[in-house]
Design a protein around this motif. Sequence first.
Motif, mmCIF file in Angstrom:
data_model
loop_
_atom_site.group_PDB
_atom_site.id
_atom_site.type_symbol
_atom_site.label_atom_id
_atom_site.label_comp_id
_atom_site.label_asym_id
_atom_site.label_seq_id
_atom_site.Cartn_x
_atom_site.Cartn_y
_atom_site.Cartn_z
ATOM 1 N N ALA A 99 0.830 -1.215 0.000
ATOM 2 C CA ALA A 99 0.000 0.000 0.000
ATOM 3 C C ALA A 99 0.860 1.259 0.000
ATOM 4 O O ALA A 99 0.516 2.266 -0.644
ATOM 5 C CB ALA A 99 -0.927 -0.002 1.215
ATOM 6 N N LYS A 100 1.971 1.206 0.713
ATOM 7 C CA LYS A 100 2.866 2.366 0.771
ATOM 8 C C LYS A 100 3.595 2.582 -0.556
ATOM 9 O O LYS A 100 3.747 3.718 -1.011
ATOM 10 C CB LYS A 100 3.889 2.169 1.891
ATOM 11 N N LYS A 101 4.024 1.493 -1.195
ATOM 12 C CA LYS A 101 4.907 1.596 -2.347
ATOM 13 C C LYS A 101 4.200 1.551 -3.700
ATOM 14 O O LYS A 101 4.728 2.023 -4.686
ATOM 15 C CB LYS A 101 5.968 0.482 -2.292
ATOM 16 N N ARG A 102 2.993 0.952 -3.751
ATOM 17 C CA ARG A 102 2.317 0.762 -5.043
ATOM 18 C C ARG A 102 0.877 1.263 -4.981
ATOM 19 O O ARG A 102 -0.070 0.488 -4.849
ATOM 20 C CB ARG A 102 2.353 -0.730 -5.429
ATOM 21 N N LEU A 103 0.713 2.560 -5.116
ATOM 22 C CA LEU A 103 -0.616 3.167 -5.063
ATOM 23 C C LEU A 103 -1.508 2.654 -6.189
ATOM 24 O O LEU A 103 -2.734 2.614 -6.044
ATOM 25 C CB LEU A 103 -0.496 4.689 -5.152
ATOM 26 N N VAL A 109 -7.238 -1.341 2.338
ATOM 27 C CA VAL A 109 -6.559 -2.411 3.072
ATOM 28 C C VAL A 109 -7.391 -2.815 4.282
ATOM 29 O O VAL A 109 -7.976 -1.961 4.960
ATOM 30 C CB VAL A 109 -5.157 -1.962 3.558
ATOM 31 N N VAL A 110 -7.427 -4.119 4.541
ATOM 32 C CA VAL A 110 -8.055 -4.657 5.755
ATOM 33 C C VAL A 110 -6.984 -5.422 6.524
ATOM 34 O O VAL A 110 -6.337 -6.328 5.986
ATOM 35 C CB VAL A 110 -9.232 -5.597 5.416
ATOM 36 N N LEU A 111 -6.783 -5.034 7.778
ATOM 37 C CA LEU A 111 -5.780 -5.686 8.620
ATOM 38 C C LEU A 111 -6.463 -6.429 9.753
ATOM 39 O O LEU A 111 -7.362 -5.895 10.399
ATOM 40 C CB LEU A 111 -4.831 -4.647 9.218
ATOM 41 N N THR A 112 -6.029 -7.650 10.004
ATOM 42 C CA THR A 112 -6.550 -8.416 11.129
ATOM 43 C C THR A 112 -5.402 -9.160 11.785
ATOM 44 O O THR A 112 -4.731 -9.969 11.150
ATOM 45 C CB THR A 112 -7.690 -9.365 10.675
ATOM 46 N N GLY A 113 -5.112 -8.829 13.032
ATOM 47 C CA GLY A 113 -3.980 -9.428 13.724
ATOM 48 C C GLY A 113 -2.672 -9.200 12.987
ATOM 49 O O GLY A 113 -1.823 -10.076 12.915
ATOM 50 N N LEU A 186 3.486 4.570 8.566
ATOM 51 C CA LEU A 186 2.033 4.474 8.502
ATOM 52 C C LEU A 186 1.342 5.790 8.166
ATOM 53 O O LEU A 186 0.291 5.798 7.526
ATOM 54 C CB LEU A 186 1.489 3.907 9.817
ATOM 55 N N SER A 187 1.931 6.907 8.563
ATOM 56 C CA SER A 187 1.317 8.212 8.265
ATOM 57 C C SER A 187 1.315 8.501 6.772
ATOM 58 O O SER A 187 0.582 9.376 6.297
ATOM 59 C CB SER A 187 2.056 9.326 9.003
ATOM 60 N N MET A 188 2.138 7.760 5.992
ATOM 61 C CA MET A 188 2.217 7.970 4.542
ATOM 62 C C MET A 188 1.260 7.078 3.760
ATOM 63 O O MET A 188 1.210 7.128 2.540
ATOM 64 C CB MET A 188 3.654 7.724 4.075
ATOM 65 N N ILE A 189 0.503 6.235 4.478
ATOM 66 C CA ILE A 189 -0.457 5.346 3.823
ATOM 67 C C ILE A 189 -1.832 5.996 3.908
ATOM 68 O O ILE A 189 -2.416 6.100 4.988
ATOM 69 C CB ILE A 189 -0.447 3.952 4.483
ATOM 70 N N GLU A 211 -2.636 1.220 18.315
ATOM 71 C CA GLU A 211 -1.519 1.987 17.769
ATOM 72 C C GLU A 211 -1.641 2.105 16.249
ATOM 73 O O GLU A 211 -1.376 3.172 15.677
ATOM 74 C CB GLU A 211 -0.197 1.333 18.160
ATOM 75 N N PHE A 212 -2.041 1.036 15.580
ATOM 76 C CA PHE A 212 -2.315 1.117 14.142
ATOM 77 C C PHE A 212 -3.377 2.189 13.873
ATOM 78 O O PHE A 212 -3.238 3.002 12.959
ATOM 79 C CB PHE A 212 -2.808 -0.230 13.608
ATOM 80 N N TYR A 213 -4.436 2.156 14.655
ATOM 81 C CA TYR A 213 -5.540 3.107 14.488
ATOM 82 C C TYR A 213 -5.057 4.548 14.680
ATOM 83 O O TYR A 213 -5.448 5.457 13.940
ATOM 84 C CB TYR A 213 -6.642 2.768 15.486
ATOM 85 N N ARG A 214 -4.174 4.749 15.638
ATOM 86 C CA ARG A 214 -3.646 6.094 15.918
ATOM 87 C C ARG A 214 -2.749 6.583 14.773
ATOM 88 O O ARG A 214 -2.791 7.768 14.410
ATOM 89 C CB ARG A 214 -2.853 6.081 17.224
ATOM 90 N N LEU A 215 -1.971 5.688 14.201
ATOM 91 C CA LEU A 215 -0.958 6.088 13.229
ATOM 92 C C LEU A 215 -1.444 6.101 11.778
ATOM 93 O O LEU A 215 -0.885 6.812 10.946
ATOM 94 C CB LEU A 215 0.260 5.161 13.340
ATOM 95 N N LEU A 216 -2.472 5.315 11.460
ATOM 96 C CA LEU A 216 -2.980 5.265 10.089
ATOM 97 C C LEU A 216 -4.037 6.361 9.899
ATOM 98 O O LEU A 216 -5.055 6.361 10.596
ATOM 99 C CB LEU A 216 -3.577 3.894 9.793
ATOM 100 N N PRO A 217 -3.822 7.292 8.994
ATOM 101 C CA PRO A 217 -4.695 8.473 8.879
ATOM 102 C C PRO A 217 -6.163 8.180 8.577
ATOM 103 O O PRO A 217 -7.048 8.875 9.064
ATOM 104 C CB PRO A 217 -4.065 9.260 7.716
ATOM 105 N N HIS A 218 -6.435 7.152 7.782
ATOM 106 C CA HIS A 218 -7.810 6.897 7.346
ATOM 107 C C HIS A 218 -8.240 5.485 7.752
ATOM 108 O O HIS A 218 -8.622 4.670 6.912
ATOM 109 C CB HIS A 218 -7.932 7.086 5.831
#
Length: 262
Positions: A99-103, A109-113, A186-189, A211-218
């Motif tokens: 996600a960071k490198k290939r827009l 994105v969905v993250l689980t564990g 994460l702030s760049m995603i 922490e993911f929630y805090r750092l990921l803007p959206h």
Amino acid sequence: MCIQKEKKYSYIKKGKGHPLILLHGLMGGLSNFNALLDFFPKKGYQVIIPSLPLYNRPLFLTNIYSLSKYIAQFLSEIGVKKSTLIGNSLGGHIALIIAKKRLDLVHSVVLTGSSGLFEKSFGDAFPKRENYEYIKKKSQEVFFNPKIATKKLVDEVFHIVNDKKKGIKTLYLARSAMKYNMSKDLSMIHQPICLIWGKQDHVTPPEVAKEFYRLLPHSELHWIDKCGHVPMMEHPKKFIEILEKWLSKFEKKNYENSFSTI
């Protein structure tokens, strides 16, 4: 499951529509996503589950960054653009790197564990690896309900950690994931992110999700109670309910304007 092979890639593909790319974890497999594979093709999505080459590449390519490049190349070669990457554990980490490198490849994105910030692992070695009861206990700790760790699942983990080559490569991957900390990235995603987390996850504890929630803007954070590290296996109906509702926020026309179907 009908596994397709194309060049060096092995994968499952089912349905038509916006592509959902399901990425399993280090000790996981394609079957971890059976419930999603059964459900989402009926709802107008295409589900693609690539098999991660965890054990059949040279050691210098046995790392989290190399796996991310492999999946990005796979998506490019089969013609996928602007997909939703859904990753569990190591698979979530891979999704974040892509996600960071290939827009061009990632709509959301969905993250689980997910790894990427902090995760507990076996450590620097597999102590008592020949002790079946020890491996069984460790496998059960991944879930809130230990019965989810069936004999078949425990046998698979036991086989991996007692195969010398696979054991070494597992350690290489675990170490590379721990070293590739993404807290500064994460702030760049900026793609939409859905976090679906087990409240009783002992591998990537609830503090990691926060922490993911805090750092990921959206990002949005959703909890599943009485659930460990692999929510889509332990509570598939609840996981699908959360995921479908979140995906429905993106109207079909918006999907169609932002990706090319296969």
